[in-house]
Write an enzyme that holds these catalytic residues in place. Structure first.
Site, PDB file in Angstrom:
ATOM      1  N   LYS A   1      38.821  37.839  33.396  1.00 40.55           N
ATOM      2  CA  LYS A   1      37.886  38.736  34.079  1.00 40.55           C
ATOM      3  C   LYS A   1      38.089  40.158  33.576  1.00 40.55           C
ATOM      4  O   LYS A   1      39.079  40.817  33.905  1.00 40.55           O
ATOM      5  CB  LYS A   1      38.094  38.718  35.599  1.00 40.55           C
TER       6      LYS A   1
ATOM      7  N   GLU B   1      51.214  44.471  35.019  1.00 37.16           N
ATOM      8  CA  GLU B   1      51.365  45.678  34.182  1.00 37.16           C
ATOM      9  C   GLU B   1      50.591  46.767  34.901  1.00 37.16           C
ATOM     10  O   GLU B   1      49.351  46.728  34.945  1.00 37.16           O
ATOM     11  CB  GLU B   1      50.761  45.455  32.785  1.00 37.16           C
TER      12      GLU B   1
ATOM     13  N   CYS C   1      47.974  53.871  30.371  1.00 37.70           N
ATOM     14  CA  CYS C   1      49.101  53.666  31.288  1.00 37.70           C
ATOM     15  C   CYS C   1      50.385  54.240  30.719  1.00 37.70           C
ATOM     16  O   CYS C   1      51.294  54.584  31.459  1.00 37.70           O
ATOM     17  CB  CYS C   1      49.265  52.182  31.578  1.00 37.70           C
TER      18      CYS C   1
ATOM     19  N   GLU D   1      49.710  59.480  39.067  1.00 41.80           N
ATOM     20  CA  GLU D   1      49.094  59.129  37.788  1.00 41.80           C
ATOM     21  C   GLU D   1      47.683  59.735  37.775  1.00 41.80           C
ATOM     22  O   GLU D   1      46.847  59.383  38.606  1.00 41.80           O
ATOM     23  CB  GLU D   1      49.004  57.602  37.648  1.00 41.80           C
TER      24      GLU D   1
END
Ligand code: NAD
Length: 454
Positions: A155, A230, A264, A357
């Site tokens: 997906k 992750e 990331c 982040e």
């Protein structure tokens, strides 16, 4: 009848394509196809599976330009970067094409017979990926999953489904049997959630935000699904005063602003030894101002737009944080979700810009006193994905590398990812490893067999 999903080009805000939006029923159909294809795929000889993965790597290499243009337009990334990414996807299949014939076990001496271990595939594996490196991250999961004999339901993120859809066609053209690779395009809240709860999916391999990762880990508990995660990062780029400051300042901007900061691994906290801050900032200013932000299809562009208007708003909210803007690069006017590369300095380690982040082109420069202070600040985060250390003192580089709670590190460099080396996070950056030999552990179960000889 499935509804339509409109795909937007972030550099122009225009409609790029319209694709079918899957729902729960389409996920269930995809899982049923993958389940039906599993026995034959797992039963294929290791050499035949290897040949098909090599054929897939060849097919991706042949279609590299087509896929790179599609990725550049859909994700808004510079074409040169997109070419590199598609090249990495092909290299990932090439690397894991070597795996089916090398899925080794152990022989173990025991009383009264012989014990040995073999590696078995898990079954149907669900792959859920984000929008920032759409086909690259899918490839990191597809390579080891297929090599180990699993079938998959992939997906992609709703914002960037186009290369995954094209990939599923290329896989068939390369000779992979029907049902081995299945792609569903739909929202995480319905399609992704259904994959997590589906009793016929053995494992979810997820890349995305820590928040969604948390809900996936919780949801997977109901069926004791295997999960690898992750997740996010807030990685440190530690620059000691004895480093080659010119090299560190030359490399630091693209380590944060590459992929418009939507990475990331972005080294978004630049920790600089206090005595070198002024020299480093002067060098950094030149490198940031030279970044070419523009049309992803222009060969000279180094940074494209952000992925969406909503995401640009979130990124911009960090400019209201309590840290001064020290450097601001340039970006085109609209249309397009543009955002100029920005460096905040000095940033308080307790502030939002230092702790959250941002996932956009904003770097936070945080001064530190000495080695101990650098390690303390670098580890003062819920994340632990990547990081860099710049120093000419080799012993110090190794001491600091050992002390950092981080999955991937580079010394005097800002690179994070290679096909042959394991990649993954400590702490709330997730668990499990992708790439390298370690990824195969995440897509196999170990079976222990005892053969009585007496
Ligand atoms: P996201 O978590 O919002 O979405 C990721 C994927 O999960 C998408 O396909 C989405 O549809 C799906 N999803 C959303 N809700 C779900 C649910 N409830 N159940 C199942 N699936 C669901 O992340 P994003 O905004 O697409 O990507 C940005 C994030 O990804 C950042 O935090 C970034 O750090 C992280 N990321 C991590 C890595 C890594 O390797 N560690 C790599 C790239 C991106």
């Amino acid at each position: 009848m499935a509804q339509a999903l409109t795909v937007i080009e972030p550099a122009t805000e225009a409609v790029l394509d319209t694709v079918e939006r899957a729902g729960v029923a389409e996920v269930d159909e995809a899982v049923a196809r993958a389940r039906a294809a599993f026995p034959a795929w797992r039963g294929l000889s290791p050499g035949s599976r290897a040949e098909l993965l090599h054929a897939l790597a060849d097919a991706l290499t042949e279609r590299r330009e087509e896929l790179a243009v599609l990725e550049a337009r859909n994700a808004g990334k510079p074409i040169a970067d997109a070419r590199g990414e598609i090249g990495m996807v092909a290299a990932t299949f090439r690397y894991y094409a070597g795996a089916p014939e090398r899925l080794l076990g152990h022989t173990i001496p025991v009383a009264g017979g012989q014990a040995f271990t073999i590696r078995e595939p898990l079954g149907v594996v669900g792959l859920i990926v984000p929008w920032n490196f759409p086909l690259t991250i899918a490839g990191w999961k597809l390579g080891p999953a297929l090599a180990a004999g699993n079938t998959v339901v992939l997906k992609p993120a709703e914002l960037t489904p186009l290369t995954a859809l094209r990939f599923s066609e290329i896989a068939l053209e390369a000779g992979l049997p029907e049902g081995v690779v299945n792609v569903v395009v739909g929202p995480g809240s319905t399609c992704g959630a259904r994959m997590v709860e589906h009793p016929d999916i053995a494992k979810i391999a997820f890349t995305g935000s820590t928040e969604v990762g948390r809900s996936i880990a919780a949801g997977a508990a109901a069926t004791i699904k295997r999960v690898t995660l992750e997740l996010g990062g807030k990685s440190p780029n530690i620059v000691f005063a004895d480093a080659d400051l010119a090299a560190a300042a030359d490399s630091a901007p693209l380590a944060v602003f590459g992929n418009a900061g939507q990475d990331c691994c972005a080294r978004s906290r630049i920790l600089v030894q206090s005595s070198a801050v002024d020299r480093f900032m002067a060098l950094l200013e030149d490198s940031v101002e030279s970044i070419r932000v523009g049309d992803p299809l222009d060969e000279s562009s180094q940074m494209g737009p952000l992925i969406s208007a909503g995401h640009r708003e979130t990124v911009a909210s960090f400019l209201d944080a309590d840290a001064p803007v020290a450097i601001r690069g340039s970006a085109p006017e609209g249309p397009g979700y543009w955002f100029a590369p920005t460096v905040l300095c000095p940033v308080d380690p307790g502030s939002r810009a230092a702790r959250e982040e941002i996932f956009g082109p904003i770097a936070a420069v945080i001064p530190f006193r000495d080695e101990e202070d650098a390690v303390r600040l670098a580890n003062d985060t819920i994340y632990g994905l990547s990081g860099s250390i710049w120093t000419r003192d080799g012993a110090r580089a190794l001491r600091v590398a050992r002390a950092l709670d981080t999955g991937v590190l580079s010394i005097n460099s800002n690179t994070s990812v290679r096909v042959s080396t394991p990649f993954g996070g400590f702490k709330q950056s997730g668990y499990g490893r992708e790439l390298g030999p370690d990824a195969l552990d995440a897509y196999t179960e170990v079976k222990s067999i005892y053969y009585a000889t007496t």
